[in-house]
Design an enzyme around this catalytic site. Sequence first.
Site, short mmCIF file in Angstrom:
data_model
loop_
_atom_site.label_atom_id
_atom_site.label_comp_id
_atom_site.label_asym_id
_atom_site.label_seq_id
_atom_site.Cartn_x
_atom_site.Cartn_y
_atom_site.Cartn_z
N GLY A 20 -2.45 13.58 -6.07
CA GLY A 20 -1.50 14.81 -6.28
C GLY A 20 -0.32 14.62 -7.05
O GLY A 20 -0.13 14.08 -8.43
N ARG A 21 0.82 13.99 -6.42
CA ARG A 21 2.07 14.10 -6.74
C ARG A 21 2.34 12.91 -8.16
O ARG A 21 2.70 13.16 -9.05
CB ARG A 21 2.97 13.95 -5.65
CG ARG A 21 3.36 15.11 -4.88
CD ARG A 21 4.21 14.94 -3.58
NE ARG A 21 3.25 13.92 -2.65
CZ ARG A 21 3.85 13.33 -1.52
NH1 ARG A 21 4.77 13.71 -1.20
NH2 ARG A 21 3.02 12.49 -0.77
N GLN A 31 -9.86 26.88 -5.68
CA GLN A 31 -9.63 26.92 -4.24
C GLN A 31 -9.02 28.19 -3.93
O GLN A 31 -7.94 28.63 -4.31
CB GLN A 31 -8.36 25.82 -3.91
CG GLN A 31 -8.30 25.29 -2.37
CD GLN A 31 -6.93 24.45 -2.14
OE1 GLN A 31 -5.84 24.78 -2.61
NE2 GLN A 31 -7.34 23.50 -1.44
N PRO A 87 -5.43 19.86 -5.94
CA PRO A 87 -4.81 21.16 -6.21
C PRO A 87 -3.19 20.93 -5.92
O PRO A 87 -2.73 20.80 -4.62
CB PRO A 87 -5.48 22.12 -5.15
CG PRO A 87 -5.85 21.36 -4.08
CD PRO A 87 -6.17 19.75 -4.53
N CYS A 101 -2.31 24.20 3.61
CA CYS A 101 -1.00 24.43 3.00
C CYS A 101 0.09 24.68 4.46
O CYS A 101 -0.11 25.40 5.18
CB CYS A 101 -1.07 25.71 2.46
SG CYS A 101 0.38 26.14 1.59
N GLY A 139 -3.50 11.17 -0.05
CA GLY A 139 -2.18 11.32 0.37
C GLY A 139 -1.66 9.75 0.16
O GLY A 139 -2.09 8.75 0.29
N ASP A 140 -0.60 9.77 -0.71
CA ASP A 140 0.35 8.68 -0.89
C ASP A 140 -0.23 7.72 -1.78
O ASP A 140 0.05 6.46 -1.68
CB ASP A 140 0.88 7.98 0.39
CG ASP A 140 1.68 8.76 1.23
OD1 ASP A 140 2.19 10.00 0.74
OD2 ASP A 140 2.20 8.36 2.30
C1 FMN Z 1 3.73 20.89 -5.65
C2 FMN Z 1 2.70 20.82 -4.77
C3 FMN Z 1 1.88 21.81 -4.55
C4 FMN Z 1 0.66 21.82 -3.88
N1 FMN Z 1 -0.13 22.75 -3.69
C5 FMN Z 1 -1.30 22.60 -3.04
C6 FMN Z 1 -2.35 23.63 -3.12
O1 FMN Z 1 -2.29 24.50 -3.70
N2 FMN Z 1 -3.48 23.39 -2.54
C7 FMN Z 1 -3.65 22.25 -1.51
O2 FMN Z 1 -4.82 22.23 -0.79
N3 FMN Z 1 -2.66 21.36 -1.45
C8 FMN Z 1 -1.58 21.44 -2.38
N4 FMN Z 1 -0.59 20.56 -2.02
C9 FMN Z 1 -1.03 19.19 -1.51
C10 FMN Z 1 -1.76 18.22 -2.35
O3 FMN Z 1 -2.92 18.75 -2.71
C11 FMN Z 1 -1.98 17.03 -1.52
O4 FMN Z 1 -2.73 17.18 -0.61
C12 FMN Z 1 -0.64 16.42 -1.19
O5 FMN Z 1 0.43 16.20 -2.38
C13 FMN Z 1 -0.67 14.85 -0.64
O6 FMN Z 1 -1.24 13.92 -2.00
P1 FMN Z 1 -0.31 12.97 -2.62
O7 FMN Z 1 0.27 12.26 -1.99
O8 FMN Z 1 -1.46 12.40 -3.65
O9 FMN Z 1 0.59 14.10 -3.46
C14 FMN Z 1 0.34 20.78 -2.95
C15 FMN Z 1 1.27 19.64 -3.14
C16 FMN Z 1 2.49 19.60 -3.97
C17 FMN Z 1 3.42 18.57 -4.08
#
Ligand code: FMN
Length: 343
Positions: free
Chosen positions: A243-244, A89, A29, A119, A220-221
């Site tokens: 995510g990112r 969520q 998310p 969050c 994560g990452d």
């Molecule tokens: C722009 C942005 C918005 C996010 N919004 C949420 C959210 O609404 N709910 C949530 O549980 N995590 C949120 N996250 C965290 C991501 O779901 C994820 O846990 C985090 O980016 C780490 O994963 P990644 O390294 O694959 O990006 C957000 C992250 C980013 C960068």
Amino acid sequence: MFNNRDMAQFPTEYSVGPVRIAPATVLAPMAGVTDTVFRRLIRGQGGCGLMMTEFTSSHGVVNSKGARRPTFAMRYLAFEEQERPISAQLFGSDPDVMAEAARVCEGLGFDIVDINFGCPVNKVVKCNGGSGLLRDLPLVETILTKVRQAIAIPLTCKFRAGWNDKELVFQEMAKLAEDCGLQAVALHPRTREQGYSGKADWARIAGAKAAVRIPVIGNGDILTPEDAVRMVEETNCDAVMIGRAASSNPWIFAQIQEYLATGSYRIPHDRERYELMRHYYTLLVERGEPDAIGKMKQFATYFTHGIRNGSKLRVEIYQTKDTAEILDRVDAFFSQELEAVPA
Ligand SMILES: Cc1cc2nc3c(=O)[nH]c(=O)nc-3n(C[C@H](O)[C@H](O)[C@H](O)COP(=O)(O)O)c2cc1C
């Protein structure tokens, strides 16, 4: 690198209660990113097992009841059939409001409800939501118990490792979730104080996995398919959540499947990037997105990542105030670039 043994270890599917998720990959998310338009874009590329909405305020959902116009909360919860399986969520700290909001999500037809305990944003933490709750596990237990009783569909939660390195609660959180009848958990192993700095410590995902029998989704990452395979290998997690990396590379889920099947994966051609960008922009306009221009600008940054002269297109998009004109500029830019660099 990898070898066949590691590849074989990657799960092909997992189950959240009765909901089967295949492949074992989840779009994380992301507020402001993973709306219905983006989720459909990801679904279209293939390889993603589960979609999740942006986090949505439980108060916002409950207060939307009887509203004459679609509220922000209800816009966040809009989805189409092609996005299934999909999880809604929610965030908040009032157990009764959370339970009521979860009932609304069940009524809207979601497959799963997920609670956000991760969050780090101040606005959310100040109201004791998101990662603020990691310092109040008795309240977490009350929320989980009440929400679990309120709905029949599966319930999951997503959390960070703790408030800071001295207050790590990821194993307690995973066990609490299991004891309260939740059917899976997702862990982003940074702490609240860490924000997005440093590295996600995957050993914590392994720690959560060892503590419970319900599926643990690692997050994560992950930037590449190789990272996804490595995370499973190092943590034994049941699925990976991305995510990112998905915002600038919406093909990552398809690449993971290709990598698992063949040991390599294709990098999309600029023409595919162009088609994807155009498709996304067109969907935004068709949806009547109130801030279509803002989203176009935001996604210009993600989608032009690694494209030759991409900064030129970004500047042009940032200066434009009309959606049709932005589409014209995208067309003009790519017709020139694709001519210069043929397939
Ligand atoms: C722009 C942005 C918005 C996010 N919004 C949420 C959210 O609404 N709910 C949530 O549980 N995590 C949120 N996250 C965290 C991501 O779901 C994820 O846990 C985090 O980016 C780490 O994963 P990644 O390294 O694959 O990006 C957000 C992250 C980013 C960068």
